[in-house]
Write a protein that holds these residues in place. Structure first.
Motif, PDB file in Angstrom:
ATOM      1  N   MET A   1       0.849  -1.193   0.000  1.00 30.94           N
ATOM      2  CA  MET A   1       0.000   0.000   0.000  1.00 30.94           C
ATOM      3  C   MET A   1       0.886   1.246   0.000  1.00 30.94           C
ATOM      4  O   MET A   1       1.699   1.437   0.906  1.00 30.94           O
ATOM      5  N   THR A   2       0.749   2.061  -1.018  1.00 27.45           N
ATOM      6  CA  THR A   2       1.536   3.278  -1.130  1.00 27.45           C
ATOM      7  C   THR A   2       0.941   4.375  -0.256  1.00 27.45           C
ATOM      8  O   THR A   2      -0.275   4.542  -0.188  1.00 27.45           O
ATOM      9  N   THR A   3       1.815   5.129   0.417  1.00 26.28           N
ATOM     10  CA  THR A   3       1.358   6.224   1.265  1.00 26.28           C
ATOM     11  C   THR A   3       1.965   7.541   0.804  1.00 26.28           C
ATOM     12  O   THR A   3       2.999   7.556   0.133  1.00 26.28           O
ATOM     13  N   ALA A   4       1.342   8.638   1.218  1.00 30.27           N
ATOM     14  CA  ALA A   4       1.775   9.964   0.792  1.00 30.27           C
ATOM     15  C   ALA A   4       3.095  10.383   1.433  1.00 30.27           C
ATOM     16  O   ALA A   4       3.760  11.301   0.946  1.00 30.27           O
ATOM     17  N   ILE A   5       3.490   9.712   2.533  1.00 29.82           N
ATOM     18  CA  ILE A   5       4.718  10.118   3.213  1.00 29.82           C
ATOM     19  C   ILE A   5       5.951   9.424   2.624  1.00 29.82           C
ATOM     20  O   ILE A   5       7.078   9.820   2.912  1.00 29.82           O
ATOM     21  N   ILE A  19       6.052   4.145 -12.365  1.00 32.85           N
ATOM     22  CA  ILE A  19       6.787   5.063 -13.236  1.00 32.85           C
ATOM     23  C   ILE A  19       5.879   5.659 -14.301  1.00 32.85           C
ATOM     24  O   ILE A  19       5.935   6.860 -14.587  1.00 32.85           O
ATOM     25  N   ARG A  20       5.009   4.848 -14.875  1.00 38.89           N
ATOM     26  CA  ARG A  20       4.134   5.405 -15.913  1.00 38.89           C
ATOM     27  C   ARG A  20       3.119   6.385 -15.317  1.00 38.89           C
ATOM     28  O   ARG A  20       2.668   7.303 -15.993  1.00 38.89           O
ATOM     29  N   VAL A  21       2.779   6.180 -14.042  1.00 37.42           N
ATOM     30  CA  VAL A  21       1.881   7.127 -13.367  1.00 37.42           C
ATOM     31  C   VAL A  21       2.600   8.453 -13.144  1.00 37.42           C
ATOM     32  O   VAL A  21       2.046   9.525 -13.397  1.00 37.42           O
ATOM     33  N   PHE A  22       3.843   8.366 -12.673  1.00 42.84           N
ATOM     34  CA  PHE A  22       4.610   9.593 -12.454  1.00 42.84           C
ATOM     35  C   PHE A  22       4.822  10.353 -13.762  1.00 42.84           C
ATOM     36  O   PHE A  22       4.766  11.590 -13.788  1.00 42.84           O
ATOM     37  N   GLU A  23       5.064   9.621 -14.853  1.00 39.73           N
ATOM     38  CA  GLU A  23       5.219  10.282 -16.144  1.00 39.73           C
ATOM     39  C   GLU A  23       3.917  10.984 -16.551  1.00 39.73           C
ATOM     40  O   GLU A  23       3.933  12.104 -17.073  1.00 39.73           O
ATOM     41  N   LYS A  24       2.806  10.338 -16.308  1.00 41.06           N
ATOM     42  CA  LYS A  24       1.506  10.905 -16.666  1.00 41.06           C
ATOM     43  C   LYS A  24       1.265  12.228 -15.947  1.00 41.06           C
ATOM     44  O   LYS A  24       0.783  13.205 -16.530  1.00 41.06           O
ATOM     45  N   PHE A  25       1.616  12.280 -14.660  1.00 41.47           N
ATOM     46  CA  PHE A  25       1.377  13.473 -13.863  1.00 41.47           C
ATOM     47  C   PHE A  25       2.548  14.460 -13.894  1.00 41.47           C
ATOM     48  O   PHE A  25       2.470  15.538 -13.301  1.00 41.47           O
ATOM     49  N   GLY A  26       3.640  14.099 -14.590  1.00 41.26           N
ATOM     50  CA  GLY A  26       4.795  14.984 -14.648  1.00 41.26           C
ATOM     51  C   GLY A  26       5.573  15.057 -13.356  1.00 41.26           C
ATOM     52  O   GLY A  26       6.198  16.071 -13.049  1.00 41.26           O
ATOM     53  N   ILE A  27       5.560  13.969 -12.561  1.00 41.09           N
ATOM     54  CA  ILE A  27       6.274  13.920 -11.288  1.00 41.09           C
ATOM     55  C   ILE A  27       7.667  13.345 -11.524  1.00 41.09           C
ATOM     56  O   ILE A  27       7.812  12.252 -12.069  1.00 41.09           O
ATOM     57  N   ASP A  28       8.679  14.078 -11.120  1.00 39.05           N
ATOM     58  CA  ASP A  28      10.068  13.652 -11.306  1.00 39.05           C
ATOM     59  C   ASP A  28      10.417  12.588 -10.261  1.00 39.05           C
ATOM     60  O   ASP A  28      10.430  12.858  -9.069  1.00 39.05           O
ATOM     61  N   ALA A  57      -4.280   1.737  -8.971  1.00 30.79           N
ATOM     62  CA  ALA A  57      -4.793   1.098 -10.183  1.00 30.79           C
ATOM     63  C   ALA A  57      -3.668   0.488 -10.993  1.00 30.79           C
ATOM     64  O   ALA A  57      -3.796  -0.615 -11.544  1.00 30.79           O
ATOM     65  N   ALA A  58      -2.529   1.186 -11.084  1.00 32.20           N
ATOM     66  CA  ALA A  58      -1.383   0.663 -11.831  1.00 32.20           C
ATOM     67  C   ALA A  58      -0.843  -0.594 -11.172  1.00 32.20           C
ATOM     68  O   ALA A  58      -0.440  -1.547 -11.852  1.00 32.20           O
ATOM     69  N   ALA A  60      -2.526  -2.737  -9.519  1.00 32.59           N
ATOM     70  CA  ALA A  60      -3.486  -3.827  -9.713  1.00 32.59           C
ATOM     71  C   ALA A  60      -3.527  -4.307 -11.154  1.00 32.59           C
ATOM     72  O   ALA A  60      -4.133  -5.347 -11.454  1.00 32.59           O
ATOM     73  N   ASP A  61      -2.917  -3.553 -12.048  1.00 32.21           N
ATOM     74  CA  ASP A  61      -2.906  -3.905 -13.465  1.00 32.21           C
ATOM     75  C   ASP A  61      -2.157  -5.219 -13.652  1.00 32.21           C
ATOM     76  O   ASP A  61      -1.014  -5.362 -13.235  1.00 32.21           O
ATOM     77  N   SER A  62      -2.791  -6.168 -14.308  1.00 32.29           N
ATOM     78  CA  SER A  62      -2.176  -7.491 -14.476  1.00 32.29           C
ATOM     79  C   SER A  62      -1.252  -7.560 -15.679  1.00 32.29           C
ATOM     80  O   SER A  62      -0.647  -8.592 -15.947  1.00 32.29           O
ATOM     81  N   ALA A  63      -1.147  -6.458 -16.433  1.00 34.92           N
ATOM     82  CA  ALA A  63      -0.268  -6.472 -17.605  1.00 34.92           C
ATOM     83  C   ALA A  63       1.167  -6.688 -17.171  1.00 34.92           C
ATOM     84  O   ALA A  63       1.583  -6.221 -16.107  1.00 34.92           O
ATOM     85  N   PRO A  64       1.966  -7.399 -17.958  1.00 35.75           N
ATOM     86  CA  PRO A  64       3.359  -7.635 -17.576  1.00 35.75           C
ATOM     87  C   PRO A  64       4.118  -6.324 -17.418  1.00 35.75           C
ATOM     88  O   PRO A  64       3.970  -5.418 -18.229  1.00 35.75           O
ATOM     89  N   SER A  65       4.918  -6.232 -16.377  1.00 38.69           N
ATOM     90  CA  SER A  65       5.675  -5.008 -16.124  1.00 38.69           C
ATOM     91  C   SER A  65       7.041  -5.096 -16.785  1.00 38.69           C
ATOM     92  O   SER A  65       7.468  -6.146 -17.246  1.00 38.69           O
ATOM     93  N   SER A  66       7.727  -3.966 -16.835  1.00 39.81           N
ATOM     94  CA  SER A  66       9.060  -3.949 -17.414  1.00 39.81           C
ATOM     95  C   SER A  66      10.028  -4.716 -16.518  1.00 39.81           C
ATOM     96  O   SER A  66       9.717  -5.025 -15.372  1.00 39.81           O
ATOM     97  N   GLU A  67      11.189  -5.014 -17.054  1.00 42.29           N
ATOM     98  CA  GLU A  67      12.158  -5.811 -16.308  1.00 42.29           C
ATOM     99  C   GLU A  67      12.540  -5.150 -14.996  1.00 42.29           C
ATOM    100  O   GLU A  67      12.708  -3.933 -14.915  1.00 42.29           O
ATOM    101  N   ASP A  68      12.676  -5.973 -13.967  1.00 44.47           N
ATOM    102  CA  ASP A  68      13.066  -5.470 -12.656  1.00 44.47           C
ATOM    103  C   ASP A  68      14.588  -5.438 -12.595  1.00 44.47           C
ATOM    104  O   ASP A  68      15.236  -6.432 -12.290  1.00 44.47           O
ATOM    105  N   TRP A  69      15.169  -4.271 -12.858  1.00 46.74           N
ATOM    106  CA  TRP A  69      16.616  -4.135 -12.927  1.00 46.74           C
ATOM    107  C   TRP A  69      17.268  -4.187 -11.559  1.00 46.74           C
ATOM    108  O   TRP A  69      18.492  -4.327 -11.467  1.00 46.74           O
ATOM    109  N   SER A  70      16.489  -4.102 -10.505  1.00 52.19           N
ATOM    110  CA  SER A  70      17.077  -4.179  -9.164  1.00 52.19           C
ATOM    111  C   SER A  70      17.623  -5.562  -8.870  1.00 52.19           C
ATOM    112  O   SER A  70      18.418  -5.746  -7.948  1.00 52.19           O
ATOM    113  N   LYS A  71      17.225  -6.548  -9.671  1.00 51.62           N
ATOM    114  CA  LYS A  71      17.686  -7.928  -9.459  1.00 51.62           C
ATOM    115  C   LYS A  71      18.673  -8.387 -10.531  1.00 51.62           C
ATOM    116  O   LYS A  71      19.181  -9.497 -10.469  1.00 51.62           O
TER     117      LYS A  71
END
Length: 239
Positions: A1-5, A19-28, A57-58, A60-71
């Motif tokens: 669960m994402t929080t505002a803090i 990331i796609r949500v941040f791009e949509k809203f112009g959040i760096d 919503a993002a 919960a999206d079941s679409a495949p996500s981009s590669e997890d580069w952290s691993k």
């Protein structure tokens, strides 16, 4: 669960779909990702509840996500950054410079922001090209050698810069500077929105600037938030 803090960076790391949500809203989420989400929304006059709902919503999206580069290995991550993002920067800066010249020649007399955008793009070009060269010639090869040494249980490789944190600090500062220049371009271009009645070249220029900013955010996110912290931690283990 994402929080505002939580910081934008923390959210981007734990939830790649954010990331796609941040791009949509112009959040760096790269250079400016150190802010809590609530502060980032306040700065940009964004409704926090709408952003949180979009993040949920993002997730919960079941679409495949981009590669997890952290691993991924740092060698493969470095290669990806160079072959995808560094190559894009070099190619796209040339294309955008040509488009900038065309729109300035045609519209620069009546649109004072266009010569300013062109000058800022020139500064960004000069700084980024030098930045990429330093990463490719010095920092990235050292990180790859460091990872290989740990895997082979060999001696930590020698460097001309002491600890890897030193060049990383410099690269991070240069990322911040690029972020400021890109934010200036966004402001001058009114969020990359061409004026009513603008010609196709004008639209192509602004669309290209918007795409360039999005790629730069992804590029810096991979370095600032994944590659660099992991390299610092890995060197500590090697020590």
């Amino acid at each position: 669960m994402t929080t505002a803090i939580e910081t934008v960076r923390e959210i981007a790391l734990k939830q790649p779909t954010s990331i796609r949500v941040f791009e949509k809203f112009g959040i760096d989420y790269c250079c400016g990702g150190r802010k809590p989400l609530a502060d980032a929304c306040t700065t940009q006059n964004l409704p926090i509840n709408s952003v949180l709902a979009a993040l949920e919503a993002a997730a919960a999206d079941s679409a495949p996500s981009s590669e997890d580069w952290s691993k991924a290995s740092l060698a493969s991550l470095s290669e990806h950054i160079v072959s995808v993002h560094h190559a894009y920067v070099r190619k796209e800066l040339l294309r955008l410079a040509l488009l900038a010249q065309k729109v300035v020649v045609r519209h620069g007399d009546t649109r004072a922001e266009l010569p300013e955008i062109q000058r800022t793009m020139g500064q960004l070009d000069e700084e980024l090209i030098a930045h990429l060269a330093k990463e490719e010639a010095v920092l990235f090869p050292y990180i790859v050698r460091l990872e290989r040494a740990i895997m082979d249980k060999a001696v930590r490789p020698k460097s001309c810069f002491g600890t890897v944190a030193n060049p990383i600090a410099m690269m991070t500062q240069e990322h911040d500077a690029a972020g400021v220049l890109m934010a200036t371009i966004r402001s001058l271009s009114h969020d990359f929105v061409a004026p009513e009645g603008a010609c196709p070249t004008y639209h192509a220029f602004y669309d290209g600037l918007k795409e360039f900013e999005q790629d730069l955010h992804q590029h810096i996110h991979l370095e600032n938030n994944i590659l660099f912290p992991r390299a610092i931690d890995m060197e500590a283990v090697a020590s």
